[in-house]
Design a protein around this motif. Structure first.
Motif, PDB file in Angstrom:
ATOM      1  N   GLU A   1     -37.872  -5.047   7.761  1.00 16.27           N
ATOM      2  CA  GLU A   1     -36.662  -5.876   7.741  1.00 16.27           C
ATOM      3  C   GLU A   1     -36.816  -7.047   6.777  1.00 16.27           C
ATOM      4  N   VAL A   2     -37.971  -7.697   6.807  1.00 16.67           N
ATOM      5  CA  VAL A   2     -38.213  -8.810   5.882  1.00 16.67           C
ATOM      6  C   VAL A   2     -38.106  -8.318   4.445  1.00 16.67           C
ATOM      7  N   HIS A   3     -38.740  -7.188   4.152  1.00 12.04           N
ATOM      8  CA  HIS A   3     -38.729  -6.642   2.796  1.00 12.04           C
ATOM      9  C   HIS A   3     -37.313  -6.298   2.353  1.00 12.04           C
ATOM     10  N   ALA A   4     -36.532  -5.656   3.236  1.00 11.99           N
ATOM     11  CA  ALA A   4     -35.162  -5.278   2.887  1.00 11.99           C
ATOM     12  C   ALA A   4     -34.296  -6.504   2.624  1.00 11.99           C
ATOM     13  N   ALA A   5     -34.446  -7.541   3.441  1.00 13.08           N
ATOM     14  CA  ALA A   5     -33.647  -8.758   3.249  1.00 13.08           C
ATOM     15  C   ALA A   5     -34.019  -9.446   1.933  1.00 13.08           C
ATOM     16  N   ARG A   6     -35.304  -9.531   1.642  1.00 11.79           N
ATOM     17  CA  ARG A   6     -35.723 -10.153   0.386  1.00 11.79           C
ATOM     18  C   ARG A   6     -35.218  -9.378  -0.814  1.00 11.79           C
ATOM     19  N   ARG A   7     -35.151  -8.061  -0.688  1.00 14.93           N
ATOM     20  CA  ARG A   7     -34.744  -7.216  -1.809  1.00 14.93           C
ATOM     21  C   ARG A   7     -33.234  -7.155  -1.983  1.00 14.93           C
ATOM     22  N   ASP A   8     -32.470  -7.059  -0.881  1.00 17.34           N
ATOM     23  CA  ASP A   8     -31.049  -6.730  -0.967  1.00 17.34           C
ATOM     24  C   ASP A   8     -30.095  -7.886  -0.691  1.00 17.34           C
ATOM     25  N   LEU A   9     -30.580  -8.949  -0.075  1.00 20.75           N
ATOM     26  CA  LEU A   9     -29.682 -10.040   0.298  1.00 20.75           C
ATOM     27  C   LEU A   9     -29.112 -10.695  -0.951  1.00 20.75           C
ATOM     28  N   GLN A  10     -27.782 -10.890  -0.974  1.00 24.13           N
ATOM     29  CA  GLN A  10     -27.103 -11.493  -2.126  1.00 24.13           C
ATOM     30  C   GLN A  10     -26.568 -12.871  -1.779  1.00 24.13           C
ATOM     31  N   PHE A  11     -26.935 -13.835  -2.571  1.00 27.30           N
ATOM     32  CA  PHE A  11     -26.361 -15.177  -2.442  1.00 27.30           C
ATOM     33  C   PHE A  11     -25.234 -15.332  -3.462  1.00 27.30           C
TER      34      PHE A  11
END
Length: 201
Positions: free
Chosen positions: A98-108
């Motif tokens: 989950e941490v890896h996916a959020a770091r990779r895909d989260l858009q600001f």
């Protein structure tokens, strides 16, 4: 029984003490484990993630795993040599993904205020601090905001705070509209928009 400690090596010491035998025996047990530094370091990392898993029997399983490391070695646990080892490693990998996916895909996207960046994500595990610290290193000097349902996590110069959503009048614009075009930060333009992606197997 007290909660498990924050580091795996501290847990090993705690379990070694519980097994008795005196200070010399405890030191000998820990010295044997320390020799396998590479595998112990891997267990330490996975333990940190497993601590964030909400399984009701988590502490009991992690203590059992520490005992198995003392008795059989780190390779036994990393090879999933027991039911407890399988559970602990699975929890660690789930939280890590989950941490890896959020770091990779989260858009600001750019927020309404100066130097304010906003994004949306649904967290299954309590890892928002790890994600925000990652992006904080990238955008120092900005206030980062991640909305997760009615919760908004804010990372500014003073740390991370939590704000709960309140009712909003129809005349008040939302800062959470889907980013598009120039609103998406240039450094993330190649990312696929995937709010809510968990990265779970």
């Amino acid at each position: 029984m007290s909660r498990v400690p924050d580091t795996f090596f501290a847990l090993l010491g705690q379990v070694a003490d519980d097994r008795g035998g005196g200070p010399d025996v405890v030191r000998s047990r820990l010295a044997t484990v320390r020799r396998d530094r590479r595998r112990l370091a891997r267990l330490e990392r996975l333990y940190g993630y497993a601590l964030r898993h909400p399984a009701p029997d988590r502490d009991r399983v992690l203590r059992a795993v520490a005992g198995q490391v003392l008795e059989h070695g780190a390779s036994f646990v990393l090879g999933r040599g027991s039911r407890e080892a399988q559970l602990a490693l699975s929890w660690g990998h789930q939280v890590y993904r989950e941490v890896h996916a959020a770091r990779r895909d989260l858009q600001f996207s750019r927020g309404p205020g100066p130097r304010q960046l906003v994004a949306e994500w649904h967290f299954q595990f309590p890892v928002v601090d790890l994600v925000l610290r990652h992006f904080r290193r990238r955008w120092r000097g900005h206030t980062l905001m991640i909305r997760d349902g009615r919760r908004t996590y804010v990372q500014d110069g003073c740390g991370i705070s939590l704000k709960l959503a309140s009712s909003r009048g129809p005349e008040e614009p939302s800062i959470w509209s889907s980013p598009s075009g120039d609103d998406i930060l240039p450094s993330q333009a190649h990312f696929v928009a995937a709010p809510g992606r968990q990265g779970m197997a």
